[in-house]
Scaffold this motif. Structure first.
Motif, PDB file in Angstrom:
ATOM      1  N   GLY A  81     -32.935  26.142 -20.148  1.00  0.00           N
ATOM      2  CA  GLY A  81     -32.642  24.876 -20.514  1.00  0.00           C
ATOM      3  C   GLY A  81     -33.672  23.190 -20.827  1.00  0.00           C
ATOM      4  O   GLY A  81     -33.847  23.059 -22.484  1.00  0.00           O
ATOM      5  N   GLY A  82     -34.096  23.446 -19.553  1.00  0.00           N
ATOM      6  CA  GLY A  82     -35.442  21.969 -20.099  1.00  0.00           C
ATOM      7  C   GLY A  82     -36.321  22.441 -21.535  1.00  0.00           C
ATOM      8  O   GLY A  82     -36.387  21.316 -21.713  1.00  0.00           O
ATOM      9  N   ARG A  83     -36.592  23.679 -21.208  1.00  0.00           N
ATOM     10  CA  ARG A  83     -37.582  24.092 -22.087  1.00  0.00           C
ATOM     11  C   ARG A  83     -36.939  23.798 -23.563  1.00  0.00           C
ATOM     12  O   ARG A  83     -37.627  24.132 -24.398  1.00  0.00           O
ATOM     13  N   LEU A  84     -36.140  24.955 -23.570  1.00  0.00           N
ATOM     14  CA  LEU A  84     -35.344  25.209 -25.326  1.00  0.00           C
ATOM     15  C   LEU A  84     -34.640  23.419 -25.962  1.00  0.00           C
ATOM     16  O   LEU A  84     -35.394  23.415 -26.908  1.00  0.00           O
ATOM     17  N   TYR A  90     -36.969  17.329 -28.675  1.00  0.00           N
ATOM     18  CA  TYR A  90     -38.339  16.723 -29.191  1.00  0.00           C
ATOM     19  C   TYR A  90     -39.296  16.703 -30.225  1.00  0.00           C
ATOM     20  O   TYR A  90     -40.509  16.204 -30.657  1.00  0.00           O
ATOM     21  N   GLN A  91     -39.523  18.023 -30.782  1.00  0.00           N
ATOM     22  CA  GLN A  91     -41.274  18.440 -30.968  1.00  0.00           C
ATOM     23  C   GLN A  91     -40.413  19.860 -31.658  1.00  0.00           C
ATOM     24  O   GLN A  91     -41.282  21.123 -31.554  1.00  0.00           O
ATOM     25  N   PRO A  92     -39.242  19.649 -32.615  1.00  0.00           N
ATOM     26  CA  PRO A  92     -38.959  21.029 -33.351  1.00  0.00           C
ATOM     27  C   PRO A  92     -40.472  21.023 -34.796  1.00  0.00           C
ATOM     28  O   PRO A  92     -40.313  22.560 -34.711  1.00  0.00           O
ATOM     29  N   ASP A  93     -40.387  20.950 -35.223  1.00  0.00           N
ATOM     30  CA  ASP A  93     -42.169  21.187 -36.323  1.00  0.00           C
ATOM     31  C   ASP A  93     -43.234  21.843 -35.301  1.00  0.00           C
ATOM     32  O   ASP A  93     -43.520  22.926 -36.398  1.00  0.00           O
ATOM     33  N   MET A 110     -40.578  18.982 -21.303  1.00  0.00           N
ATOM     34  CA  MET A 110     -39.522  20.053 -20.072  1.00  0.00           C
ATOM     35  C   MET A 110     -38.584  18.935 -20.826  1.00  0.00           C
ATOM     36  O   MET A 110     -38.647  17.144 -20.960  1.00  0.00           O
ATOM     37  N   SER A 111     -37.637  18.738 -20.846  1.00  0.00           N
ATOM     38  CA  SER A 111     -36.067  17.922 -20.940  1.00  0.00           C
ATOM     39  C   SER A 111     -35.086  17.428 -20.209  1.00  0.00           C
ATOM     40  O   SER A 111     -34.455  18.573 -19.990  1.00  0.00           O
ATOM     41  N   PHE A 112     -34.458  16.757 -19.533  1.00  0.00           N
ATOM     42  CA  PHE A 112     -33.899  16.651 -18.891  1.00  0.00           C
ATOM     43  C   PHE A 112     -32.914  16.818 -19.573  1.00  0.00           C
ATOM     44  O   PHE A 112     -31.471  17.658 -18.417  1.00  0.00           O
ATOM     45  N   PHE A 249     -41.694   9.801 -31.350  1.00  0.00           N
ATOM     46  CA  PHE A 249     -40.564   8.872 -32.446  1.00  0.00           C
ATOM     47  C   PHE A 249     -41.420   7.667 -32.727  1.00  0.00           C
ATOM     48  O   PHE A 249     -41.059   6.172 -33.649  1.00  0.00           O
ATOM     49  N   ILE A 250     -42.831   7.250 -31.999  1.00  0.00           N
ATOM     50  CA  ILE A 250     -43.318   6.077 -32.407  1.00  0.00           C
ATOM     51  C   ILE A 250     -44.199   5.906 -33.551  1.00  0.00           C
ATOM     52  O   ILE A 250     -45.555   6.841 -33.371  1.00  0.00           O
ATOM     53  N   THR A 251     -44.496   4.981 -34.419  1.00  0.00           N
ATOM     54  CA  THR A 251     -45.207   4.862 -35.815  1.00  0.00           C
ATOM     55  C   THR A 251     -45.375   3.383 -36.245  1.00  0.00           C
ATOM     56  O   THR A 251     -45.180   2.142 -34.563  1.00  0.00           O
TER      57      THR A 251
END
Length: 294
Positions: A81-84, A90-93, A110-112, A249-251
C-alpha cells in the motif's frame, strides 16, 4: 542569512554496515524504526488481548495465536500500500513512463496514507477469512500503531528528509544537503518530522492508551480506531502548514506546493487533501460503532 538555530545532529542514517561477498549491507535507522515499531505494536496488542475485561462482554476480538498471522498480512499491506500510494498519489506520470521501477522500493518512495489503505484492505480481508469482528480488530491495531509512527518520523529527521518550510523559530534546523538550501544559501527550517512524531505518535498514542487501559474505551467498538483516524488526520493537516510539500508539487509560482489554491500563499497540500478522508473515516467508525455500545 541563518539566524541562531539548532545545529543538525551528526547522526549517520546507517547504524552500521558490513561487506559480504563484495556487497555492502547496512542497517539504517529507518529500517530499525519499522522493526521496533512493529515489535512495540505487537506487545501493546498482546497486552490488550490478555486483559479480557478491557473488551465488550469480556471477549477480545481474536486469540493470541491469531495475532501473529494478522501481523504478516499487515506488513504486506504496509509495503504494498505504501509503495502503490506513492506511485499513484505523488508521481503517477513518472511511474507510468517507467513501470519497471514501481517494485524498486529500495530506491525510496513510500506513502504513509497509501500504507494506511494497504493495512485497512489487508485487515478487512483477514477478518473476513477468519470470521473475526472488524471494529474491535481495528481498535486493537489503532492502539498499536502510534509507536511506529513516532519512530518512523524520528528516523525521517535523522535521514534529513521530509523537512519543513523555512523558519526563523529558535528551534529551526539547518538541514544538510543542496536540496535544503534556499536560493542557494543555507536556511533554517521547521523540524516538521519531529512535530509529526510528537503529535501523530506520542500525544495521540498516549491518549489512546489512556482511554483503552484506564477508561474502558475498548468496550465501545469503533471508538479507539475512530479517534485514531480522526486524530491522525487532524494532526497531519496541522503539521502540513509547517512541512515542505513534495518537490513535484513545487513550482516558481507555487512555492508552497499547494494542489488546491485560494491565493498565492493560501491553499492546501496533497498531504492535507489525503488527511481529510481520514478524519471522515474516523467519524464514520465512531458513528457505526455507537449502535453496539452499551
Amino acid at each position: 542569512m541563518v539566524a541562531a538555530v539548532l545545529p543538525f545532529p551528526e547522526i549517520s542514517p546507517e547504524i552500521f554496515s558490513v561487506s559480504l561477498f563484495g556487497m555492502e549491507f547496512a542497517l539504517r535507522w529507518y529500517a530499525l524504526a519499522y522493526i521496533v515499531g512493529i515489535l512495540l505494536g505487537w506487545l501493546v496488542a498482546r497486552t490488550a488481548l490478555k486483559r479480557v475485561r478491557l473488551w465488550q462482554d469480556d471477549q477480545p476480538p481474536m486469540q493470541q495465536s491469531q495475532l501473529e498471522d494478522l501481523l504478516t498480512w499487515i506488513i504486506l499491506g504496509v509495503v504494498l500500500g505504501g509503495r502503490l500510494g506513492f506511485v499513484l498519489f505523488y508521481q503517477p506520470d513518472y511511474y507510468l513512463a517507467n513501470p519497471l521501477e514501481i517494485p524498486m522500493i529500495w530506491q525510496g518512495g513510500m506513502s504513509f496514507h497509501g500504507g494506511f489503505l494497504g493495512v485497512i484492505a489487508a485487515t478487512w480481508v483477514w477478518c473476513h477469512r477468519n470470521a473475526v469482528p472488524k471494529l474491535p480488530t481495528a481498535d486493537l491495531l489503532a492502539l498499536a500503531t502510534p509507536a511506529g509512527i513516532m519512530l518512523g518520523r524520528i528516523a525521517n529527521f535523522i535521514n534529513a528528509e521530509l523537512w519543513g518550510r523555512p523558519s526563523e523559530a529558535p528551534w529551526a534546523v539547518v538541514f544538510p544537503g543542496q536540496s535544503a538550501l534556499c536560493d542557494g544559501l543555507p536556511c533554517a527550517r521547521h523540524p516538521s518530522q519531529l512535530y509529526e512524531a510528537g503529535l501523530e505518535g506520542l500525544v495521540l498514542g498516549l491518549l489512546l492508551l489512556w482511554l483503552a487501559f484506564a477508561k474502558g474505551a475498548l468496550r465501545k467498538p469503533g471508538l479507539i480506531s475512530g479517534l485514531f483516524f480522526a486524530g491522525y488526520g487532524v494532526a497531519r493537516f496541522i503539521v502540513e502548514f509547517f512541512r515542505l510539500a513534495d518537490a513535484q508539487f513545487i513550482t516558481a509560482d507555487n512555492p508552497y506546493g499547494h494542489v488546491m489554491r485560494v491565493t498565492d500563499t493560501l491553499g492546501i497540500t496533497m498531504g492535507q487533501v489525503l488527511s481529510l478522508p481520514m478524519i471522515l473515516i474516523g467519524l464514520i467508525l465512531i458513528a457505526a460503532g455507537r449502535r453496539s455500545w452499551r
